[in-house]
Design an enzyme around this catalytic site. Structure first.
Site, PDB file in Angstrom:
ATOM      1  N   THR A 138       0.851  -1.163  -0.248  1.00 27.18           N
ATOM      2  CA  THR A 138       0.032   0.092  -0.066  1.00 27.18           C
ATOM      3  C   THR A 138       0.956   1.301   0.090  1.00 27.18           C
ATOM      4  OG1 THR A 138      -0.131   0.319   2.305  1.00 27.18           O
ATOM      5  CG2 THR A 138      -1.729  -1.454   1.238  1.00 27.18           C
TER       6      THR A 138
ATOM      7  N   LYS B 220       8.011   6.081  -0.425  1.00 29.16           N
ATOM      8  CA  LYS B 220       6.950   6.331  -1.335  1.00 29.16           C
ATOM      9  C   LYS B 220       6.087   7.321  -1.297  1.00 29.16           C
ATOM     10  CE  LYS B 220       3.941   5.045  -4.716  1.00 29.16           C
ATOM     11  NZ  LYS B 220       2.973   3.944  -4.346  1.00 29.16           N
TER      12      LYS B 220
END
Length: 305
Positions: A94, A170
């Site tokens: 995720t 990320k």
């Protein structure tokens, strides 16, 4: 380690998870797959030996989580995904807040499992081709165990530090990428209004120092082409930037661009674009700026007055 000795399972078969699952299946690693939405499960092309049950995923040695975020992972843990043999490795694909990631890792560790956060880049095309880049956080020993599986879905693996490091990177990556997209949209809109055709403006960007992945691929492939099929929704970008702005603030990192991009994407969401492909932000850019609470030109004018 051979595929026969290291079986993988995956939860989440959307734009990213589907390609990941199909690559693992072709390589002989995939033993189980599941998605809470039956249409996503049925749309995934998998061999007949792949079990399509959440309970079967829980028994796998390596479990990939390709769900929207930490909330969904937590719910899966509550529903029994943590119940299984010791020594498993969970891989969290995720885009999530590193603090939430570390809390989930602690739950996994208490259940006798290891946890890797693995931020992805490469998009749905990279997932389908098995050429993602993964930004990883967690223990080296866990990465070593899971590496044969990860090498089937990614061309490059970056181990960046302890748990949470992959998701922190990320967020930084997405902040930069989405901000470049918005800046490129603004510049190209201005070029078009000055009489330069969009395709020519993009050619110039790619021949000069302003080139980027956005100008080299996103604009030619999905905007100049008129297809508007970047395969990610505006809501996803808005979520990523809001989270990045929050994490940057918590880190004490001054963040002009994260906040700016987060505001613009939230404006697009409020205009009803949440479920639209993000590449449609280009033709709608002027409307988004017009609805923004603090248009930059107005702010500049007020300072001069």
């Amino acid at each position: 380690m051979s595929a026969a000795a290291l079986k993988a399972g995956i939860v989440g078969l959307g734009n990213m998870g589907r390609g990941i699952a199909e690559n693992l299946d072709r390589a002989g690693f995939l033993a189980a797959a599941w998605d809470a939405h039956p249409p996503a499960l049925s749309a995934c092309t998998l061999g007949g030996t792949v079990a399509r049950r959440r309970e079967a995923v829980a028994e796998c040695a390596v479990i990939l989580l390709a769900v929207p975020g930490s909330g969904e992972v937590s719910a899966l843990f509550d529903d029994g995904l943590l119940d299984g043999p010791a020594g498993r490795v969970f891989i969290d694909l995720t885009t999530s807040d590193p603090e939430a990631t570390r809390a989930l890792a602690a739950r996994a560790e208490a259940a006798g499992a290891a946890y890797l956060d693995a931020g992805m880049t490469g998009g749905a095309a990279g997932a389908a081709s098995g050429k993602l880049t993964l930004m990883l956080g967690g223990e080296e020993a866990a990465l070593s165990r899971a590496r044969p599986v990860l090498e089937q879905i990614a061309a490059r693996l970056f181990h960046l530090g302890p748990c949470g490091a992959g998701h922190a990177m990320k967020l930084a990556h997405n902040m930069i990428c989405h901000t470049i997209f918005l800046a490129t949209a603004e510049g190209c809109r201005a070029a078009e209004k000055a009489g330069v055709p969009l395709e020519r403006a993009v050619e110039v960007l790619n021949a000069g120092n302003a080139r980027s992945f956005v100008s080299e691929r996103r604009f030619p492939d999905h905007i100049v082409s008129g297809t508007f099929d970047g395969r990610s929704q505006v809501a996803n970008l808005a979520k990523d930037l809001a989270m990045a702005a929050e994490v940057f603030d918590r880190l004490g990192q001054p963040a002009a661009y994260a906040g700016l991009s987060a505001e613009l994407l939230d404006t697009a969401r409020r205009l009803g674009m949440a479920e639209e492909d993000f590449t449609r932000l280009y033709p709608e850019y002027d409307r988004v700026i017009g609805a923004w609470d603090r248009p930059p030109m107005q702010a500049a004018k007020s300072k001069r007055q």
